[in-house]
Every structure is written in structure tokens, then in C-alpha cells.
Design a protein around this motif. Structure first.
Motif: not given
Length: 226
Positions: A37-46, A139-148
Motif C-alpha cells: 500500500l505505501k509503495v503504491l501510494l508513493l509510486q503510482v499516485f505520487r 527494482v528499488e533500493k528497498k527491494g520493492f518493484g514492478d514486473i512487466y
């Protein structure tokens, strides 16, 4: 006591969690997860950019109020009004992010990738591994990321059916995406192994310096047939 945002009454009748039916014999789950949720808000919804925008808007309202000679009381109530509407907007965006994260389940099996998405009406997309030509992992620094997932040319999916579970910027040929997942690099390795086994070929993860796909990603990996 921990809160599981992915448990909901409407999903209690699922034959198997995150899947439209029980897995057939010989198919097994390799990985299953949901967007953070946190990463989604920061990366997708800025969300940080929105906070900055509304903060500047509030500051501008206060500054112009004093510049125009308004009383402190008038400036205060004007600022409260701006802050209230800003908070409402941010709250609605946060609620949307929560609903997306809580209703989304990504599943990788040894045969396919399954995406259960949708807030009001759930949709399930099944992508057989033989349908997937390649996959990029940011992949980001904390290991979160997207797979396309790059699908074969015969498979067409409208972008509005996928959003936000689609690769940013790919409007003409949308690519399904596993967004904001934890341990993205490890998950991509599992996908590579499952893809290679299902397609009866070898595959490898290739590091590429391309940063044009999404600026918040630091490195990219691609499934390639050797």
C-alpha cells in the motif's frame, strides 16, 4: 494484532485464494502476493508530490491573504478551508490506493501468471507462461518493484482494463504488470525459472542500464531465452 487488508467477505467463496478455480493436477503456486500500500501510494499516485502541491497551495493562500490586507482571522479560516479540501482529496486518493491493494492478488504458478484485480467488479486475467515473450523487472533500493509482462502479439488487452496494473507509458501495446511487490528481484527469479521450465528452454536474468522505462527504477532485468 495484525491487520490483513486482503481478507474480505466477497473473497471467502473463492475456490482457492486469488484464483477463479482450483488448480488442476500438476499445477502449483510458485508465488503469491499483492501490491504494498505505501509503495503504491508513493509510486503510482505520487503521494509525496500531491502533499507538496497542496502544501504550496495552502502557503500561497495564506501569503496572498496577508498581502491583500486580510485579517488574521480571515486568513486562518481561508487556510482551514484549503486544508480541509486538500485533506479530503488526499484521503480519497489514499482510500483508492487501499482498495486497490486490498483487492489485488498476483499469483505465479508453474503454468501461468494470474492477476485478480478490480475494486467493485473483480476480474481475473490468466496469462499462460507460453504466452509471455519476456518480462522486465524494475527494482528499488528497498527491494520493492514492478514486473512487466510482454505478451505475444496475438494477445491484446485494453489499458483501462488493467490500470494501474500496467506498465507506465505503454498505451498502444499495454503490458500487464505486477505493481509494487515486495522482494521483486527474488520474485522475478521465480518467474524466470517457471517460464524456462514451462517453455522447455533455458532462461537468464540480464541486467540492463535502461532507465527510460520508469525513472524511479534503478535497474532492470529481462527474461531471455538462451
Amino acid at each position: 494484532m495484525s491487520l490483513n487488508i486482503h481478507s474480505a467477505p466477497e473473497h471467502e467463496l473463492e475456490p482457492e485464494y486469488g484464483l477463479p478455480e482450483k488448480l488442476p493436477e500438476g499445477e502449483q503456486i510458485v508465488w503469491q502476493g499483492s501490491p504494498d500500500l505505501k509503495v503504491l501510494l508513493l509510486q503510482v499516485f505520487r503521494f509525496k508530490a500531491l502533499l507538496l502541491y497542496f502544501g504550496l497551495l495552502l502557503g500561497y493562500q495564506v501569503f496572498t491573504g496577508f498581502s491583500d490586507g486580510e485579517s488574521a482571522t480571515a486568513v486562518f479560516f481561508s487556510g482551514v478551508r484549503v486544508a480541509a479540501f486538500s485533506g479530503l482529496g488526499l484521503g480519497l486518493i489514499a482510500l483508492l490506493g487501499y482498495l486497490i491493494a486490498s483487492t489485488t492478488v498476483y499469483t505465479i504458478t508453474n503454468k501461468r501468471v494470474v492477476m485478480r484485480i478490480g475494486i467493485v467488479l473483480n476480474m481475473t486475467f490468466n496469462f499462460p507462461l507460453k504466452m509471455i515473450e519476456s518480462a522486465d523487472c524494475g527494482v528499488e533500493k528497498k527491494g520493492f518493484g514492478d514486473i512487466y509482462l510482454k505478451l505475444n502479439q496475438d494477445t491484446k488487452i485494453a489499458i483501462f482494463h488493467l490500470w494501474p496494473h500496467a506498465r507506465p507509458g505503454q498505451w498502444a501495446a499495454p503490458q500487464p504488470a505486477l505493481r509494487c511487490i515486495r522482494d521483486c528481484a527474488a520474485v522475478s527469479q521465480l518467474l524466470v525459472q517457471a517460464w524456462a521450465q514451462e517453455n522447455n528452454t533455458s532462461a537468464k536474468v540480464v541486467q540492463t542500464p535502461d532507465s527510460s522505462v520508469a525513472t524511479h527504477h534503478l535497474r532492470y532485468s529481462e527474461i531471455e531465452a538462451a
